[in-house]
Structure formats: C-alpha cells, structure tokens
Design a protein around this motif. Structure first.
Motif, short mmCIF file in Angstrom:
data_model
loop_
_atom_site.label_atom_id
_atom_site.label_comp_id
_atom_site.label_asym_id
_atom_site.label_seq_id
_atom_site.Cartn_x
_atom_site.Cartn_y
_atom_site.Cartn_z
N SER A 147 1.22 -1.25 0.04
CA SER A 147 0.29 -0.20 0.20
C SER A 147 0.77 0.88 0.17
CB SER A 147 -0.53 -0.30 1.48
OG SER A 147 -0.26 0.18 2.56
N LYS A 148 0.05 2.74 -0.01
CA LYS A 148 0.42 3.27 0.12
C LYS A 148 -0.02 4.76 0.61
CE LYS A 148 -0.61 4.88 -4.84
NZ LYS A 148 0.24 4.77 -6.41
N GLN A 205 -0.83 2.99 4.25
CA GLN A 205 0.47 2.69 4.80
C GLN A 205 0.85 3.36 5.72
OE1 GLN A 205 4.70 3.44 3.31
NE2 GLN A 205 4.34 1.56 2.25
N THR A 244 7.73 0.33 5.83
CA THR A 244 7.56 -0.74 5.54
C THR A 244 8.86 -1.74 5.35
OG1 THR A 244 7.55 -0.59 3.34
CG2 THR A 244 5.67 -0.91 4.22
#
Length: 138
Positions: free
Chosen positions: A49-50, A54, A66
């Motif tokens: 994800s971002k 995230q 991450t």
C-alpha cells in the motif's frame, strides 16, 4: 533495524490486539487466534500500500517503515525455518501466502518483498470463476 525494538513493537501489537478481542468477545466465549499471523498479514498489506493506508497500518503495527517490517519478517522467517538444535529438532513451520485477483497488476517490487522477506507465495486467481492461473479450481 533494531531487532529488540521490533520484537517489543510486535509484542505490544499482540497485547493490544488481545485486549481489544477480549473486550469485544467478552469473557463468555473461547478465543483462539494468532497475533503473529495477523501481524504478518497486515505487514504484507502495508508493503503493498501507500499514502494514508500505509501510514495507518504502520502506526497500528508500531513500525517506522515497511522496510523495518520486511527486515523484521526476514529475520523472523530465518529463525522459524532454521533448525538450530544439535539433535535435529524441533522445527516450527509457518505457512503464509496470498491470493490476488489476476486482473490486478502486481508490482515486481512487491512480489519480490513477499517472496524474499516473508517467504510467502502470491497466487493470482480469477475470483469470478474460482480458477487459478493454470485453470485449476481454488
């Protein structure tokens, strides 16, 4: 990555999750779950994800990035899959993987993190017909 800090963060995550589950489920029922499995799953989702998603996952998992989660997973996997005893046992197995709709593109960098850091398998399937890439039922 500070391994001790990562273990403390993972334990805090597990204890917080347990507290929430016990409050939700109450004291009148039995509960079995794996905090490590949930942590690994959310770490995999964070790796793919971002943006705000995230950021929220990293906050919930009490991690800086991450990369920290992936490094921790790689360290953990190397310990779990190794048999360090002179007598040849015991050894813990940990199964983990994910299924992704084959119409969704996977970034090669995400696939690499999943396979190398988490030692997990990603399988692309057609959720509409319930068949895998090779045509077999899933």
């Amino acid at each position: 990555m500070d391994l001790r800090e990562s273990i403390i963060n993972q334990n805090n995550f597990a204890l917080g999750l347990t507290k929430q589950l016990l409050q939700t489920e109450g004291k009148q029922s039995n509960l079995v779950y794996s905090p490590l499995s949930i942590h690994v799953l959310l770490s995999l989702i964070a790796a793919g994800s971002k943006g705000p998603t995230q950021d929220q996952l990293l906050s919930f998992l009490q991690s800086k990035s991450t990369d920290h989660l992936s490094s921790f997973a790689a360290e953990l996997v190397s310990v779990i899959f190794s048999d360090g005893s002179p007598s040849g046992g015991p050894q813990l197995s940990f199964a983990n993987g994910g299924w992704v709709d084959r119409r969704l593109p996977l970034k090669p960098s995400f696939k690499q993190v999943v396979e190398t850091s988490y030692m997990a398998a990603l399988t692309q399937v057609d959720f509409q017909t319930n068949t895998g890439r090779d045509g077999t039922n899933v």
